[in-house]
Design a protein around this motif. Structure first.
Motif, PDB file in Angstrom:
ATOM      1  N   TYR A   1       0.739  -1.236   0.059  1.00 47.54           N
ATOM      2  CA  TYR A   1       0.026   0.028  -0.061  1.00 47.54           C
ATOM      3  C   TYR A   1       0.900   1.211   0.169  1.00 47.54           C
ATOM      4  O   TYR A   1       0.642   2.073  -0.786  1.00 47.54           O
ATOM      5  CB  TYR A   1      -0.935   0.117   1.129  1.00 47.54           C
ATOM      6  CG  TYR A   1      -2.021   1.148   1.232  1.00 47.54           C
ATOM      7  CD1 TYR A   1      -2.861   1.308   0.544  1.00 47.54           C
ATOM      8  CD2 TYR A   1      -1.662   2.081   2.301  1.00 47.54           C
ATOM      9  CE1 TYR A   1      -3.558   2.293   0.713  1.00 47.54           C
ATOM     10  CE2 TYR A   1      -2.455   3.218   2.543  1.00 47.54           C
ATOM     11  CZ  TYR A   1      -3.601   3.393   1.868  1.00 47.54           C
ATOM     12  OH  TYR A   1      -4.488   4.693   1.770  1.00 47.54           O
TER      13      TYR A   1
ATOM     14  N   THR B   1      -6.393   4.116  -3.895  1.00 48.24           N
ATOM     15  CA  THR B   1      -5.155   3.642  -4.200  1.00 48.24           C
ATOM     16  C   THR B   1      -5.134   2.667  -5.275  1.00 48.24           C
ATOM     17  O   THR B   1      -4.242   2.859  -6.053  1.00 48.24           O
ATOM     18  CB  THR B   1      -4.353   3.268  -2.746  1.00 48.24           C
ATOM     19  OG1 THR B   1      -4.330   4.187  -2.061  1.00 48.24           O
ATOM     20  CG2 THR B   1      -2.897   2.772  -3.126  1.00 48.24           C
TER      21      THR B   1
ATOM     22  N   GLU C   1      -9.937   5.076   1.154  1.00 45.79           N
ATOM     23  CA  GLU C   1      -8.323   5.457   0.671  1.00 45.79           C
ATOM     24  C   GLU C   1      -7.930   4.129  -0.114  1.00 45.79           C
ATOM     25  O   GLU C   1      -7.197   4.310  -1.014  1.00 45.79           O
ATOM     26  CB  GLU C   1      -7.625   5.648   2.030  1.00 45.79           C
ATOM     27  CG  GLU C   1      -8.006   6.899   2.799  1.00 45.79           C
ATOM     28  CD  GLU C   1      -7.251   6.961   3.930  1.00 45.79           C
ATOM     29  OE1 GLU C   1      -6.827   8.176   4.269  1.00 45.79           O
ATOM     30  OE2 GLU C   1      -7.383   5.802   4.747  1.00 45.79           O
TER      31      GLU C   1
ATOM     32  N   ASN D   1       1.265   4.308  -2.908  1.00 44.54           N
ATOM     33  CA  ASN D   1       1.077   5.617  -2.525  1.00 44.54           C
ATOM     34  C   ASN D   1       2.258   6.413  -2.611  1.00 44.54           C
ATOM     35  O   ASN D   1       2.200   7.606  -3.429  1.00 44.54           O
ATOM     36  CB  ASN D   1       0.718   5.916  -1.095  1.00 44.54           C
ATOM     37  CG  ASN D   1      -0.854   5.659  -0.993  1.00 44.54           C
ATOM     38  OD1 ASN D   1      -1.674   6.062  -1.742  1.00 44.54           O
ATOM     39  ND2 ASN D   1      -0.968   4.564   0.048  1.00 44.54           N
TER      40      ASN D   1
ATOM     41  N   TRP E   1       1.822   7.040  -6.521  1.00 45.40           N
ATOM     42  CA  TRP E   1       0.849   8.044  -6.755  1.00 45.40           C
ATOM     43  C   TRP E   1       1.477   9.550  -6.231  1.00 45.40           C
ATOM     44  O   TRP E   1       1.403  10.453  -7.249  1.00 45.40           O
ATOM     45  CB  TRP E   1      -0.264   7.909  -5.867  1.00 45.40           C
ATOM     46  CG  TRP E   1      -1.534   6.942  -6.672  1.00 45.40           C
ATOM     47  CD1 TRP E   1      -1.611   5.946  -6.119  1.00 45.40           C
ATOM     48  CD2 TRP E   1      -2.377   7.202  -7.641  1.00 45.40           C
ATOM     49  NE1 TRP E   1      -2.712   5.370  -6.809  1.00 45.40           N
ATOM     50  CE2 TRP E   1      -2.994   6.214  -7.815  1.00 45.40           C
ATOM     51  CE3 TRP E   1      -2.307   8.185  -8.738  1.00 45.40           C
ATOM     52  CZ2 TRP E   1      -3.885   6.103  -8.923  1.00 45.40           C
ATOM     53  CZ3 TRP E   1      -3.215   8.103  -9.737  1.00 45.40           C
ATOM     54  CH2 TRP E   1      -4.003   7.029  -9.911  1.00 45.40           C
TER      55      TRP E   1
END
Length: 186
Positions: free
Chosen positions: A41, A95, A91, A45, A48
């Protein structure tokens, strides 16, 4: 449970791959799946964040490329992450599911139009793609990974997965080479 994976970052609009080596995120203990999911995760992120820090022209979206990603990998990451409360459902959705997914098994369907024995609008397997694209590699069933896991052949799982990522990169490049040039590129 999620064992982990191999991740390779590329910036196709700039024609380069970053970093040089793939990132391996692994954990072979069932009772520590949560830490693996947190690492994955956080990696997504960071990807991103890198995109959001650059111009939209150079990096329009996070694009995931592979075979079966939308049917299995991304859904599994989301479901297992929800189970372990890695982040809020919203979230996690942002993601994982806001990324664009290019499934090579679907992208390559037109390459199989000359074979009457292949159903034309059916996603192709990685093995079918490798053969059609002339890439000297094979992909064994995912069930083999679990046999390797039971045999504690963790290095074998890592090597197999890393090879699959490199095969996906080679398949994507071969599919792009077979695409006709667009009028804009002439």
């Amino acid at each position: 449970f999620i064992l982990g994976g191999v991740f390779r970052q590329m910036f196709p609009c700039k024609g380069k791959r970053e970093p040089e080596h793939a990132l391996h995120i692994w954990n072979f203990r069932r009772d520590d799946e949560k830490s693996t999911l947190i690492d994955i995760y956080e990696y997504f992120n960071r990807c991103w964040d890198a995109i959001n820090a650059r111009s939209r022209r150079d990096n329009p979206d996070l694009i995931l490329v592979g075979t079966g990603l939308s049917r299995h990998d991304i859904s599994a990451l989301y479901v297992r992450s929800v189970k372990h409360n890695i982040a809020s459902k919203e979230e996690l959705y942002e993601t994982y599911f806001k990324a664009k997914v290019v499934d090579l098994g679907e992208a390559a369907i037109p390459l199989f139009n000359k074979n009457a024995n292949v159903y034309p609008l059916y996603p192709k397997t990685a093995d079918e793609l490798l053969k059609e694209l002339g890439i000297k590699s094979t992909k064994s069933s995912g069930k083999r990974v679990w046999k390797m896991y039971e045999a504690k052949n963790f290095e074998g799982i890592k090597a197999r997965t890393a090879a699959e990522v490199e095969d996906a990169i080679a398949m994507a490049a071969a599919i792009i080479k077979r695409c006709p040039e667009s009028p804009k590129s002439k």
